[in-house]
Design an enzyme around this catalytic site. Structure first.
Site, PDB file in Angstrom:
ATOM      1  N   HIS B 112       0.859  -1.194   0.000  1.00 15.47           N
ATOM      2  CA  HIS B 112       0.000   0.000   0.000  1.00 15.47           C
ATOM      3  C   HIS B 112       0.897   1.247   0.000  1.00 15.47           C
ATOM      4  O   HIS B 112       2.026   1.209   0.486  1.00 15.47           O
ATOM      5  CB  HIS B 112      -0.859  -0.034   1.260  1.00 15.47           C
ATOM      6  N   ASP B 189       2.913  -4.253   8.170  1.00 14.48           N
ATOM      7  CA  ASP B 189       1.693  -3.485   7.909  1.00 14.48           C
ATOM      8  C   ASP B 189       0.520  -4.456   8.069  1.00 14.48           C
ATOM      9  O   ASP B 189       0.281  -5.295   7.207  1.00 14.48           O
ATOM     10  CB  ASP B 189       1.760  -2.898   6.493  1.00 14.48           C
ATOM     11  N   GLN B 192      -4.618  -5.073   6.654  1.00 14.28           N
ATOM     12  CA  GLN B 192      -5.533  -6.052   6.060  1.00 14.28           C
ATOM     13  C   GLN B 192      -5.458  -7.406   6.756  1.00 14.28           C
ATOM     14  O   GLN B 192      -6.159  -8.349   6.376  1.00 14.28           O
ATOM     15  CB  GLN B 192      -5.215  -6.240   4.568  1.00 14.28           C
ATOM     16  N   LYS B 215     -11.030  -0.848  10.063  1.00 14.87           N
ATOM     17  CA  LYS B 215     -11.181  -2.030   9.206  1.00 14.87           C
ATOM     18  C   LYS B 215     -11.599  -3.251  10.020  1.00 14.87           C
ATOM     19  O   LYS B 215     -11.741  -4.336   9.494  1.00 14.87           O
ATOM     20  CB  LYS B 215      -9.868  -2.319   8.473  1.00 14.87           C
ATOM     21  N   CYS B 353      -4.650   1.969  -4.227  1.00  8.42           N
ATOM     22  CA  CYS B 353      -3.464   2.601  -3.625  1.00  8.42           C
ATOM     23  C   CYS B 353      -2.213   1.740  -3.749  1.00  8.42           C
ATOM     24  O   CYS B 353      -1.254   1.918  -3.008  1.00  8.42           O
ATOM     25  CB  CYS B 353      -3.690   2.978  -2.172  1.00  8.42           C
TER      26      CYS B 353
END
Lengths: 140, 398
Positions: B112, B189, B192, B215, B353
């Protein structure tokens, strides 16, 4: 113009767009893209003094942006810079839901309904934003 | 699962854009309203009951996060505005002070923007090098490919646990082991990943982790920066101000607070943090194992239904997460999204993105369906029915 006629004009210009081409010598380049970072169109303009002698484009965008670019090109070639700005202003009036000059816009009136859907107004306006910027740069 | 908890799902809408943000259950909304209505005081300030309650709730949320990701210490949990801010703090507050010119950071082309742009700026400012771990034919990261990309100058591996376009689950534990054997830091990261499966930072042995509340059924504007305590101690605050200092009599005598307060300058998103705590309680009740298992069942069902459709090109058939990315032949992704929108189906179109992924996958834009536990097999049936009719898509895309 009814819904079906509008759709036909949009699809025809999407599938067979006017002047989708690579630029030749003597064309000014301008990129135009929208905030959702998908539609991305390069416009190439050939000026003859203050007349838009030719416009071609390339790039990747949705059906509304591509067809709008095609129709705009068709309708703006041969216009003087100030006439083109007038045309663009009327187009914005239409996509903003304000009163507008139907006669001046011609087949570009096909976006009257489409531009009311979600973010589609931005797609329809996209090429005009680009050419407006190029014209203002030219006449400043 | 649990659809009654989500007010929006009582409407005629199918929400398949969970990779962008999730829906919020009523308990989270109520919890935030309760704060604003009944004890809207600031944290760490007042010696009165309302403020004391705020502190209790705020710190309870921190404990819930610690327990959720199985961190060792409470002070390893820093509340930020989201994954993006967390990653920027890690890059600019820690690595900017540690790395030197020609040190190398390994990322991938499917990261991302938030895990690329901060590094790019560091590359411009400090002369560090950004190298890419090559992806395999499925666009996966493999240990072998990482080994090949390592050099004597590699200092950091910074990657997503699950990518937002391909949805592949990276072998984080093995990556950390390899990295640490070579004195390399690992930044994860988790935007997700953390919302979709159980996570244990101690077991993975990651050095830093970033993720967002919104999220995972929480509010927007809240995220987490996790760092191993001994590393976080060296993370320089980027934002200075109220609530993070002990004294500041003159420029050379500034004493900052201890962790994690030192990294939480200014008034935080208090309602958001408290709401996030409630979201974690909610997810815990359902069980992260159950969520992951169910999402995989949904995904398999969707893939099996899409595969026979000749006009659908699935980019990530093999992925082990709830992300399914595809294109419809000769139809621009945004036009597909608009078509589905006419039937109240929310999907994402675009490059998500992950702009530099184009170099690997070869397509600029895709349609993305990202699933969560409240999606159903029936919703997938509705989607597939609409995608099955190519003529209808072309006819109704504008």
């Amino acid at each position: 113009m009814d819904k079906e006629q509008s759709r036909e004009i949009i699809m025809e210009n999407y599938l067979h767009p006017q002047n989708r081409d690579l630029p030749h010598d003597g064309y000014d380049a301008i990129n135009t893209r929208n905030e959702s970072c998908i539609d991305n169109i390069n416009l190439y303009i050939k000026w003859n003094e203050d007349i838009l002698e030719d416009i071609v484009f390339d790039g990747e965008a949705c059906a509304v942006s591509i067809s709008s670019t095609s129709i705009m090109i068709k309708n703006l070639i041969g216009k003087k810079a100030k006439e083109a700005l007038e045309y663009i202003k009327e187009f914005y009036h239409m996509t903003n839901g304000d009163d507008f000059n139907q006669e001046l816009l011609g087949d570009a009136c096909c976006y009257l309904e489409v531009s009311k859907q979600g973010n589609r107004k931005v797609c329809a306006n996209l090429p005009l934003k680009g050419i407006e910027k190029a014209i203002l740069e030219k006449i400043k | 699962m649990n659809r009654d908890d989500f007010p929006l799902l009582k409407e005629d809408i199918i929400y398949f854009d969970n990779g962008a943000t999730s829906l919020k259950p009523k308990c989270v909304i109520d919890k935030m309203n309760d704060y604003y209505t009944n004890y809207p005081a600031n944290t760490h300030r007042g010696d009165y009951d309302l403020s004391f309650k705020v502190d209790q709730e705020y710190e309870e949320a921190r404990e819930l996060v610690r327990d959720f990701i199985h961190a060792k210490y409470l002070e390893e949990i820093v509340f930020t505005s989201g994954t993006t801010e967390s990653l920027n703090m890690i890059v600019n507050g820690f690595f900017a002070n540690l790395l030197e010119a020609n040190d190398e950071v390994l990322i991938t082309s499917s990261e991302h923007a938030s895990n690329i742009l901060p590094w790019f700026r560091l590359a411009r400012k400090m002369g560090i090098k950004i190298n890419y771990i090559p992806l395999d034919s499925n666009y996966y990261v493999t240990l072998d490919h990482i080994k090949k990309a390592l050099t004597a100058n590699t200092k950091v591996i910074s990657i997503a646990g699950i990518t937002n376009v391909i949805g592949d689950i990276r072998p984080i534990k093995q990556i950390c082991k390899l990295a640490h054997e070579n004195n390399i830091f690992v930044v994860l990261d988790g935007a997700q990943m953390v919302p979709h499966l159980p996570i244990d930072v101690l077991n993975l042995d990651v050095d830093f982790l970033a993720f967002s509340a919104h999220k995972m059924c929480g509010p927007t504007g809240v995220g987490v920066l996790y760092g191993k305590k001994e590393l976080l101690e060296h993370l320089e605050p980027i934002v200075l101000g109220g609530g993070m200092n002990e004294s500041f009599d003159n420029p050379s005598e500034v004493i900052l607070s201890e962790l994690p307060t030192r990294l939480e300058a200014g008034t935080r998103n208090i309602a958001g943090v408290i709401g996030f705590g409630e979201a974690i309680k909610y997810l815990n009740k359902i069980g992260m194992d159950n969520i992951y298992k169910y999402e995989l069942e949904l995904r398999k069902y969707l893939i099996d239904k899409l595969l026979p459709l000749k006009h659908i090109d699935i980019i990530n058939i093999e992925s082990d997460s709830g992300i399914v990315t595809f294109n419809v032949a000769n139809v621009f992704s945004q036009d597909v999204a608009y078509y589905l929108n006419k039937y109240n189906i929310c999907v994402r179109a675009g490059n998500h993105c992950a702009k530099i992924l184009k170099s690997s996958v070869g397509v600029n834009n895709t349609v993305r369906v990202s699933l969560y536990f409240y999606n159903t097999f029936e919703e997938i049936d509705s989607l597939v029915e609409l995608l099955s009719d190519y003529d209808k898509i072309v006819k109704e895309m504008i």
